[in-house]
Design a protein around this motif. Structure first.
Motif, PDB file in Angstrom:
ATOM      1  N   VAL A 667       0.832  -1.201   0.000  1.00  0.00           N
ATOM      2  CA  VAL A 667       0.000   0.000   0.000  1.00  0.00           C
ATOM      3  C   VAL A 667       0.869   1.255   0.000  1.00  0.00           C
ATOM      4  CG1 VAL A 667      -1.737   1.303   1.283  1.00  0.00           C
ATOM      5  CG2 VAL A 667      -1.892  -1.200   1.178  1.00  0.00           C
ATOM      6  N   VAL A 668       1.882   1.281   0.844  1.00  0.00           N
ATOM      7  CA  VAL A 668       2.749   2.461   0.933  1.00  0.00           C
ATOM      8  C   VAL A 668       3.482   2.687  -0.389  1.00  0.00           C
ATOM      9  CG1 VAL A 668       4.725   3.472   2.128  1.00  0.00           C
ATOM     10  CG2 VAL A 668       3.021   2.152   3.413  1.00  0.00           C
ATOM     11  N   ALA A 669       3.995   1.608  -0.993  1.00  0.00           N
ATOM     12  CA  ALA A 669       4.724   1.729  -2.256  1.00  0.00           C
ATOM     13  C   ALA A 669       3.819   2.241  -3.373  1.00  0.00           C
ATOM     14  CB  ALA A 669       5.327   0.380  -2.636  1.00  0.00           C
ATOM     15  N   MET A 670       2.567   1.791  -3.395  1.00  0.00           N
ATOM     16  CA  MET A 670       1.649   2.235  -4.440  1.00  0.00           C
ATOM     17  C   MET A 670       1.274   3.699  -4.270  1.00  0.00           C
ATOM     18  SD  MET A 670       1.313   0.165  -6.828  1.00  0.00           S
ATOM     19  CE  MET A 670       0.131   1.224  -7.646  1.00  0.00           C
ATOM     20  N   ASN A 671       1.186   4.169  -3.042  1.00  0.00           N
ATOM     21  CA  ASN A 671       0.932   5.595  -2.836  1.00  0.00           C
ATOM     22  C   ASN A 671       2.060   6.441  -3.420  1.00  0.00           C
ATOM     23  OD1 ASN A 671      -1.593   5.512  -1.584  1.00  0.00           O
ATOM     24  ND2 ASN A 671      -0.699   5.107   0.434  1.00  0.00           N
ATOM     25  N   ASP A 678       9.289   6.847  -8.157  1.00  0.00           N
ATOM     26  CA  ASP A 678      10.007   5.849  -8.945  1.00  0.00           C
ATOM     27  C   ASP A 678       9.410   4.462  -8.711  1.00  0.00           C
ATOM     28  OD1 ASP A 678      11.764   4.362 -10.385  1.00  0.00           O
ATOM     29  OD2 ASP A 678      13.542   4.875  -9.220  1.00  0.00           O
ATOM     30  N   PRO A 679       8.907   3.803  -9.776  1.00  0.00           N
ATOM     31  CA  PRO A 679       8.291   2.481  -9.592  1.00  0.00           C
ATOM     32  C   PRO A 679       9.291   1.327  -9.603  1.00  0.00           C
ATOM     33  CG  PRO A 679       8.033   3.168 -11.857  1.00  0.00           C
ATOM     34  CD  PRO A 679       8.786   4.280 -11.167  1.00  0.00           C
ATOM     35  N   ASP A 680      10.574   1.603  -9.883  1.00  0.00           N
ATOM     36  CA  ASP A 680      11.544   0.517 -10.038  1.00  0.00           C
ATOM     37  C   ASP A 680      11.828  -0.223  -8.740  1.00  0.00           C
ATOM     38  OD1 ASP A 680      11.750   1.063 -12.703  1.00  0.00           O
ATOM     39  OD2 ASP A 680      13.541   2.311 -12.518  1.00  0.00           O
ATOM     40  N   TYR A 681      11.506   0.400  -7.599  1.00  0.00           N
ATOM     41  CA  TYR A 681      11.829  -0.222  -6.311  1.00  0.00           C
ATOM     42  C   TYR A 681      10.612  -0.893  -5.666  1.00  0.00           C
ATOM     43  CZ  TYR A 681      16.232   2.215  -6.767  1.00  0.00           C
ATOM     44  OH  TYR A 681      17.449   2.648  -7.228  1.00  0.00           O
ATOM     45  N   VAL A 682       9.540  -1.020  -6.432  1.00  0.00           N
ATOM     46  CA  VAL A 682       8.371  -1.741  -5.934  1.00  0.00           C
ATOM     47  C   VAL A 682       8.561  -3.223  -6.243  1.00  0.00           C
ATOM     48  CG1 VAL A 682       5.873  -1.991  -6.062  1.00  0.00           C
ATOM     49  CG2 VAL A 682       6.907   0.278  -6.304  1.00  0.00           C
ATOM     50  N   ALA A 683       8.590  -4.063  -5.209  1.00  0.00           N
ATOM     51  CA  ALA A 683       8.803  -5.503  -5.392  1.00  0.00           C
ATOM     52  C   ALA A 683       7.551  -6.149  -5.966  1.00  0.00           C
ATOM     53  CB  ALA A 683       9.180  -6.154  -4.067  1.00  0.00           C
ATOM     54  N   LEU A 684       7.746  -6.949  -7.038  1.00  0.00           N
ATOM     55  CA  LEU A 684       6.626  -7.602  -7.715  1.00  0.00           C
ATOM     56  C   LEU A 684       6.929  -9.070  -7.963  1.00  0.00           C
ATOM     57  CD1 LEU A 684       5.651  -5.072 -10.544  1.00  0.00           C
ATOM     58  CD2 LEU A 684       4.336  -5.563  -8.489  1.00  0.00           C
ATOM     59  N   LEU A 685       5.916  -9.911  -7.802  1.00  0.00           N
ATOM     60  CA  LEU A 685       5.955 -11.304  -8.247  1.00  0.00           C
ATOM     61  C   LEU A 685       4.674 -11.548  -9.042  1.00  0.00           C
ATOM     62  CD1 LEU A 685       7.367 -13.390  -5.258  1.00  0.00           C
ATOM     63  CD2 LEU A 685       8.452 -12.913  -7.450  1.00  0.00           C
ATOM     64  N   PRO A 686       4.725 -11.371 -10.360  1.00  0.00           N
ATOM     65  CA  PRO A 686       3.493 -11.437 -11.151  1.00  0.00           C
ATOM     66  C   PRO A 686       2.998 -12.858 -11.384  1.00  0.00           C
ATOM     67  CG  PRO A 686       5.363 -11.019 -12.566  1.00  0.00           C
ATOM     68  CD  PRO A 686       5.887 -10.989 -11.162  1.00  0.00           C
TER      69      PRO A 686
END
Length: 760
Positions: A667-671, A678-686
């Protein structure tokens, strides 16, 4: 020694007349021996001297050295007691005396020369008054100094030209050696000189044009530098050519997504480059003709929807090619045309930049790298650009082997607003027994259209050994829709719409949940793009993936692989387990796509939502089709003690494939992202779904857009990426594998049950 070379008179026989004038010399450049004297001429000034034609080179060199030495001395020597004509007449036989300027006078004149090499009469008088010299003495000193500087400059230019000449001579020898060792790509025998004439003529024309371009730039530079630019620096790439690897990679830095064939290929040898250039030029000619002509080369299919290549006519029209079809291979050829919302220059840049190209076509290109850049193009664009590349092409399913290719890509500007980009395999130059795919001239012709649109004609022509394709996908691959021009052009059209929506500024504000913040839109679309690339890189059958088939589950085969994530800000650290399975559904691709992307039906198949209500918080439309959008979903858990979860989802569809890809996000990263961070530091596992038509006549063409259920069946691939241990060095437990296997099998059963009920 040519006329016009300056020689000091004190090195010549005395020719001073009785009245003190110098005989046989003049101050004008064109004068020669025997011409009338100039009464104002003084000894010690440099004069032109015309040599006879039989002067030897050694004498010329000796005189040049004497000329330079005398110029150095004459800069500090001059006459003393210069007076008018009356004084000269009264002392006709008296020899003129010389004196050397003092060190102080020389230093002062040197300093003045740096500021003003051409002093006027007033400046010469003032300088002479200060130094105790006659204005005429000052004038001659400055003349000699300018001549001395000119001589030094000419020597430097001669040295540069001599070095350039040696370099061109060495290049010429190297090219001659390469031509002497060239071999025929068809028979392997030596190449006759006559067979190289076309290529040699083409290269000569190109070289002459490049020389003209350099001369034009040099002339422009001379206006600002103040002197002509005579040395031609090497034309080099703005960046050092090096392998550019893209695709999914493990956290430890190992290449992920390249097979053994691509790993074993290096940059081409110098001796191969002339043949590569010749092959690229011939391929460009073939591509343009194939894109522009119709029958009899291209025949219309029975249903009138596609163009079919006439193999016999092709062999007659293009007998040269890259050799006969290998034994056991089958040919695939297709042609499609579409108008896309992107200008022709931007399209060329995407196709010639391996990073942009592999990003735009991430659903097709699982791995791409540039091995060598033979030419970067001219005049600041990609006209004439030539790149040696490797690539791995995929279908989003572990059941279809990837196609690896080693080829050259050539770009050319044909006419105003018309460009072409062609690929052709280099396997005949460097044969490889592991090769299962050959690209005959393939690529696209791009024509400029009004209002920033472009007309693209795409040609895909390959020869392939497809015996490793699973029975589920054989019909789709045989139809040409899995790897053909239709899939390339449909993907390009959809991605052009996505890029146009990214640049849009007139966002309607009436709909609830629409993100209007421009920076927030860009950050969210960039994050979604990375999610899609990561999903596509982990769902195919790249030969670098070690798939393990789990059997005995009672369901369709589930294939799993693991990888470690270390020091990757875009993924959570630890052991990631990827699981994928593909199966057939007796439902149209359109129906499957709408069911999976709808948040209202999500709890019917999504076990991780745990029965919670899914609500769309925000979305960004990125195409004409309403299914093409990026959404931010919130799962309101039925259990009040559990924290609500956010899900980033992108859904996209075109006539050849559809995707629904999602990933839980913080939630914090999406805000931060929604505020333009910068979206590059949002951890994702699609995780997500890839939906393809099954290749039957009813499921291709307009099947993706048909709302009915009579468009044939669908091939659905389900893929999950799950973090099973946050410690990268931990060992994978069988319990984790069993849990993921049960999760994917349960999801498949739920989807089948829900769609079967709808279909009933």
């Amino acid at each position: 020694m040519p006329a016009g070379v300056m020689v000091p008179t004190r090195n010549m026989p005395s020719m001073i007349s009785g009245n003190g004038n110098v005989g046989g010399f003049g101050t004008i450049s064109g004068l020669t021996l025997g011409q009338q004297p100039n009464n104002n001429m003084m000894e010690g000034q440099l004069h032109p001297f015309e040599m006879t034609q039989n002067t030897s080179e050694s004498e010329i060199a000796r005189m040049r050295d004497e000329e330079f030495d005398s110029a150095l001395k004459s800069g500090s020597e001059n006459h003393e007691g210069v007076s008018g004509d009356d004084d000269q007449d009264t002392r006709p036989n008296k020899k003129k005396r010389y004196h050397r300027h003092t060190q102080h006078q020389i230093q002062e004149m040197e300093a003045f020369f740096k500021e003003c090499p051409h002093p006027d009469d007033k400046q010469r008088k003032e300088l002479g008054r200060v130094l105790g010299l006659e204005p005429l003495q000052v004038k001659f000193w400055f003349q000699n100094k300018r001549t001395q500087m000119k001589t030094q400059h000419e020597r430097q230019e001669n040295s540069q030209l001599r070095a350039e000449n040696e370099k061109l001579r060495a290049d010429n020898m190297r090219y001659r050696e390469a031509l002497s060792t060239a071999s025929c790509p068809n028979c392997g025998g030596p190449t006759a000189v006559g067979q190289m004439s076309f290529d040699e003529h083409h290269l000569r024309l190109e070289n002459a044009r490049l020389r003209e371009e350099i001369d034009r730039i040099s002339a422009i530079a001379a206006k600002y530098v103040g002197k002509p630019v005579v040395s031609y620096p090497l034309l080099s790439s703005p960046m050092t050519p090096r392998p550019l690897d893209f695709g999914s990679q493990t956290g430890s830095g190992e290449m992920y997504g390249a097979g053994e064939l691509l790993r074993s290929i290096n940059a081409p040898a110098e001796a191969d480059k002339p043949m590569i250039i010749e092959l690229a030029v011939a391929a460009m000619e073939e591509l343009v003709r194939m894109a522009q002509v119709g029958e009899p080369l291209w025949m219309t299919s029975l249903d009138g929807s596609t163009s079919v290549l006439n193999e016999e006519e092709y062999i007659r029209t293009f007998p040269r090619g890259i050799g006969p079809k290998p034994t056991g291979f089958k040919g695939e050829a297709s042609k499609e045309t579409c108008v896309v919302i992107m200008n022709h220059i931007s399209l060329v840049e995407i196709l010639m930049d391996v990073h942009q190209w592999s990003t735009v076509f991430s659903a097709i290109v699982s791995k791409a790298s540039t091995l060598d850049v033979l030419s970067t193009g001219i005049a600041g664009n990609y006209n004439g650009a030539l790149q040696v590349m490797t690539a791995e092409f995929q279908v989003p399913s572990p059941l279809v082997p990837t196609r690896e290719s080693y080829y050259v890509r050539y770009c050319k500007h044909h006419a105003e607003g018309t460009w072409a980009v062609v690929d052709v395999s280099l396997d005949n130059i460097r044969p490889n027994p592991a090769m299962r795919c050959r690209r005959r001239p393939s690529g696209c012709l791009i024509q400029e259209m009004p209002n920033g649109y472009s007309k693209v004609t795409w040609i895909e022509h390959v020869e392939i050994d497809d015996r490793g394709v699973h029975n589920l996908y054989k019909q789709l691959v045989s139809s040409g829709d899995a790897f053909g021009a239709k899939r390339w052009i449909a993907t390009l059209d959809r991605q052009c719409e996505r890029l146009a929506s990214l640049m849009a500024t007139n966002i309607p504000t009436g709909d609830a949940g629409v993100i209007t913040n421009q920076d927030g839109r860009k950050s969210m679309l960039k994050l979604a793009e990375r999610m899609v690339i990561s999903f596509c890189a982990g769902v195919g059958a790249s030969t670098a993936h070690t798939w393990t088939t789990l059997s005995g589950t009672g369901a369709d085969d589930v294939r799993v692989m693991t990888r470690k994530s270390v020091d990757d800000p875009g993924r959570p650290p630890g052991i990631v387990l990827s699981a994928a399975t593909s199966f057939w559904l007796p439902v149209s691709p359109k129906r499957v796509f709408d069911f999976l992307r709808d948040e209202n039906s999500r709890n019917e198949w999504d076990i991780l939502s745990n029965g919670g209500v899914v609500q769309e918080m925000a979305h960004i439309a990125n195409g004409r089709d309403t299914g093409n959008c990026v959404s931010l979903l919130r799962v309101n858990s039925a259990n009040s003690s559990q924290t609500n979860m956010l899900i980033l989802q992108e859904s996209c569809t075109d006539p050849t494939a559809s995707f629904v890809i999602y990933a839980p996000v913080d939630v914090v990263a999406m805000n931060v992202v929604l505020n333009g961070g910068d979206p590059d530091y949002v951890a994702l596992l699609p995780s997500g779904f890839a939906i393809l038509p099954d290749g039957s006549s009813g499921s291709t063409g307009s099947g993706m857009a048909d709302a009915g259920g009579s468009s044939g069946g669908s091939l659905l691939t389900v893929a999950f990426q799950i973090l099973v241990d946050s410690v990268p060095t931990a060992k994978l437990s069988l319990g984790s594998v069993a849990t993921v296997n049960n999760l994917i099998a349960c999801t498949v059963e739920r989807i089948k049950a829900s769609l079967s009920c709808e279909n009933a």
